[in-house]
Design an enzyme around this catalytic site. Structure first.
Site, short mmCIF file in Angstrom:
data_model
loop_
_atom_site.label_atom_id
_atom_site.label_comp_id
_atom_site.label_asym_id
_atom_site.label_seq_id
_atom_site.Cartn_x
_atom_site.Cartn_y
_atom_site.Cartn_z
N LYS A 1 37.00 95.12 9.24
CA LYS A 1 37.78 94.76 10.85
C LYS A 1 39.11 94.74 10.48
CE LYS A 1 34.02 93.53 13.78
NZ LYS A 1 33.51 92.63 14.83
N TYR B 1 31.69 100.67 21.13
CA TYR B 1 31.27 99.25 21.47
C TYR B 1 30.55 99.59 23.02
CZ TYR B 1 32.70 96.34 17.46
OH TYR B 1 32.63 95.71 16.36
N ASN C 1 36.21 88.49 13.30
CA ASN C 1 35.18 87.98 12.37
C ASN C 1 35.14 89.09 11.18
OD1 ASN C 1 33.83 90.21 13.84
ND2 ASN C 1 32.31 88.86 14.55
N HIS D 1 31.88 94.22 10.61
CA HIS D 1 30.91 94.76 11.45
C HIS D 1 29.60 95.26 10.74
CE1 HIS D 1 28.69 97.28 14.69
NE2 HIS D 1 28.46 98.03 13.83
N GLU E 1 25.78 104.94 15.21
CA GLU E 1 27.37 104.41 14.59
C GLU E 1 27.57 105.40 13.47
OE1 GLU E 1 26.79 100.22 13.99
OE2 GLU E 1 26.73 99.91 16.19
O1 CDP Z 1 29.23 92.09 15.49
P1 CDP Z 1 27.73 91.39 15.82
O2 CDP Z 1 26.67 92.36 16.14
O3 CDP Z 1 27.27 89.99 15.04
O4 CDP Z 1 28.09 90.77 17.36
P2 CDP Z 1 28.10 91.31 18.81
O5 CDP Z 1 27.17 90.48 19.71
O6 CDP Z 1 27.28 92.88 18.65
O7 CDP Z 1 29.42 91.66 19.27
C1 CDP Z 1 30.25 92.57 18.78
C2 CDP Z 1 31.92 91.84 18.36
O8 CDP Z 1 32.32 91.49 19.59
C3 CDP Z 1 31.59 90.61 17.51
O9 CDP Z 1 31.53 90.71 16.05
C4 CDP Z 1 32.93 89.88 17.82
O10 CDP Z 1 33.97 90.56 17.02
C5 CDP Z 1 33.05 90.37 19.36
N1 CDP Z 1 32.64 89.07 20.13
C6 CDP Z 1 33.65 88.33 21.03
O11 CDP Z 1 34.82 88.73 20.74
N2 CDP Z 1 33.06 87.34 21.65
C7 CDP Z 1 31.87 87.21 21.85
N3 CDP Z 1 31.43 86.12 22.59
C8 CDP Z 1 30.81 88.00 21.29
C9 CDP Z 1 31.41 88.90 20.36
MG MG Z 2 26.54 94.13 17.19
#
Ligand code: CDP
Ligand code: MG
Length: 138
Positions: free
Chosen positions: A10, A50, A113, A116, A127
């Site tokens: 990222k 997304y 973070n 991805h 994806e």
């Molecule tokens: O990336 P991952 O699958 O672990 O998490 P996700 O629940 O699919 O969310 C996608 C991305 O959105 C996360 O990796 C974070 O960068 C962001 N995110 C956020 O900014 N705030 C949250 N409460 C949850 C996710």
């Molecule tokens: Mg995710």
């Protein structure tokens, strides 16, 4: 059986010069890097990627962040690639990520973070197809 997953280094990690260290961790964990390319994506492209999160409170900030600078798009392959990459990444919120995981090592916040990774076979297929053409994966 060998399985493919989709990953992104990222923009936060690219800005902080963590790309090499993250790729080294992925490489050492036994993944083949099938394809990798640098891109600067638009907010519209980030929204399409997304789409599953459309309407969530973090969607606008997330898509702004993902379009804020260059990133690396990757297709990775190994046995059990999808689950193994998720394990290597660590929890979404780095505060909850296990020691030694990529997010523990390199993530700055819940949003920024570092990496991805696809979460299932159907999302991995979507994806990979969203960012790569078939000829790039031959
Ligand atoms: O990336 P991952 O699958 O672990 O998490 P996700 O629940 O699919 O969310 C996608 C991305 O959105 C996360 O990796 C974070 O960068 C962001 N995110 C956020 O900014 N705030 C949250 N409460 C949850 C996710
Ligand atoms: Mg995710």
């Amino acid at each position: 059986m060998a399985q493919r997953t989709f990953s992104i280094v990222k923009p936060d990690a690219v800005r902080k010069h963590f790309t090499g260290a993250i790729l080294a961790q992925i490489d050492k964990a036994g993944f083949q890097i099938v394809a990798i390319k640098k891109a600067s994506i638009s907010k519209e492209q980030a929204k399409g990627f997304y789409a599953v999160h459309a309407g969530k409170p973090f969607f606008d900030a997330l898509t702004t962040f993902m379009s804020s600078g260059p990133l690396f798009l990757m297709v990775l392959e190994k046995d059990n690639a999808i689950a193994d990459l998720r394990k290597l990444m660590g929890a979404t919120n780095p505060a909850n990520a296990e020691e030694g995981t990529i997010r523990k090592n390199f993530a700055g916040s819940l949003q920024e973070n570092a990496i991805h990774g696809s979460d299932a076979e159907d999302t991995a297929a979507f994806e990979i197809g969203y960012w790569f053409a078939g000829y790039e994966l031959a």
